[in-house]
Each structure stands twice: as C-alpha cells, then as structure tokens.
Design an enzyme around this catalytic site. Structure first.
Site, PDB file in Angstrom:
ATOM      1  N   ASP A   6     -58.589  27.710  -6.159  1.00  0.00           N
ATOM      2  CA  ASP A   6     -57.453  28.621  -5.871  1.00  0.00           C
ATOM      3  C   ASP A   6     -57.125  29.726  -6.957  1.00  0.00           C
ATOM      4  OD1 ASP A   6     -57.323  26.741  -3.704  1.00  0.00           O
ATOM      5  OD2 ASP A   6     -55.099  26.297  -4.075  1.00  0.00           O
ATOM      6  N   LYS A 106     -58.869  26.215   2.842  1.00  0.00           N
ATOM      7  CA  LYS A 106     -57.976  25.047   3.068  1.00  0.00           C
ATOM      8  C   LYS A 106     -56.599  25.366   3.693  1.00  0.00           C
ATOM      9  CE  LYS A 106     -56.868  24.191  -1.705  1.00  0.00           C
ATOM     10  NZ  LYS A 106     -55.440  24.648  -1.773  1.00  0.00           N
ATOM     11  N   CYS A 149     -52.824  21.752  -6.975  1.00  0.00           N
ATOM     12  CA  CYS A 149     -53.962  21.621  -6.417  1.00  0.00           C
ATOM     13  C   CYS A 149     -55.037  21.112  -7.207  1.00  0.00           C
ATOM     14  CB  CYS A 149     -54.263  22.984  -5.811  1.00  0.00           C
ATOM     15  SG  CYS A 149     -53.190  23.508  -4.460  1.00  0.00           S
TER      16      CYS A 149
END
Length: 196
Positions: A6, A106, A149
């Site tokens: 990310d 995602k 994450c």
C-alpha cells in the site's frame, strides 16, 4: 518474494490518511528494489482499492461519526482516484519493471488489511492461494502502514507457513508509539524483524 504494501498517495504525506514518513519509505523501497531486484523471484505491490459508493463494510467513517483510526477511517484509496494511485516513485518503478512487478488490489467493498486478501490484477490469482502453493525460501514485507496492513500481511503469511521478515526501516506506522508492542507481537508469532 517481496511484498510491498500500500505505498499509495493517500497513505503518504498530503493524502487522505497520510502516514508521517510515507514518502521517505516509498523512496527507500524503490532504492532497495533497484539495487537488489534479483534477490526476489516475485515482487507484489498492493493497492487498497475501495469502492466510492459505500462505506466498504464499515471501513469508512460515515459523518457525523468521526473515524477512530483503529477500525474506522476517513475515505481513502477509492478505486481509480489519484489517492489510490501508487506513490509517484513507486509508479515510476512499476513502469520500469513492467510485468516483473505484479499489482495486487484488495478491499473493494469491504475492510481489508492483509495483502493475502487481495488478487493479482494481471492473473486474477489469489495471494492467499499463491502463498499456500509456494515453497518460499523467505517473504520480505515492507510498506504502509506498519501497524495495520504490514502487520496483517506479515501475520497472515507466517500463519500460512511461510518464513517472513519485516524490513522495519522500510515501513512507517499510523501510531508510532505502539511499535515496541507491535514488534513483540510479530516476533512472538514467528516474524523476523530486521533492517534492509
């Protein structure tokens, strides 16, 4: 395998959910890949990729409620928006490496932290299945944010039986004060924490 988590505009300074040090993490990760690309048989780069027309299963705080920055968040990384795009340095690396760097998306319509919950865009391959099927010598995890994450990805990969390292100097946290407890949790789960 290298999993880059990310590194997107919304998670770097100036973004909807910017993490202090995010842009520097992006630059360091790009430097690592450019100097050590041959060490990795696969390089995955994930993107949070949320819907803009829902709260994504309660992931986005809906006004008048304020985000708690634990379970609910400001609107971020809406699919196909500039905030969801890779940080410019990461985007340049993706263009450089072409198919060698595989994009994973995602969180479309639901809360999603672990990259294992995502799918490789080009092949529609589940990352969870990819990890389960592989005989990985080691999986290195880097990116944003360390305490969400990156944490979930590392814990998921080690639970899947993979040997996992987090390169902690290539991460940044939403809540930096919690890093010692986070690293204790990761170490107790079997994740190696080291520097790049």
């Amino acid at each position: 395998m290298l999993i880059i988590v990310d590194v997107q505009n919304d998670f770097c300074e100036g973004g909807a959910l910017g993490v202090e040090g995010g842009a520097e993490v992006a630059a360091r990760i790009v430097g690592l890949v450019r100097s050590q690309e041959e060490r990795y048989d696969r390089i995955l780069v994930s993107q949070d990729w949320h819907r803009g027309d829902t709260d994504n299963g309660g992931h986005f705080a809906v006004p008048p409620a304020a985000p708690d920055f634990v379970d609910t968040w400001p609107v971020h990384c809406v699919a196909e928006t500039p905030g969801a795009a890779l940080h410019p340095e990461m985007a340049a690396l993706a263009a450089e490496l072409g198919d060698r760097l595989e994009i994973v998306q995602k969180g479309y319509g639901l809360p999603s932290y672990s990259v294992l919950e995502g799918t490789v865009v080009a092949t529609d391959e589940s990352v969870q299945d990819l990890l389960a099927d592989g005989d990985w010598e080691r999986i290195d995890v880097v990116g944003l944010a360390y305490d969400f994450c990156v944490r979930e990805t590392a814990l998921g990969a080690v639970a899947a039986g993979a040997p996992v390292r987090v390169l902690s100097d290539l991460t940044a946290a939403v809540h930096p004060a919690g890093i010692p407890a986070l690293e204790q949790e990761l170490a107790e789960a079997g994740v190696e924490i080291t520097a790049s």
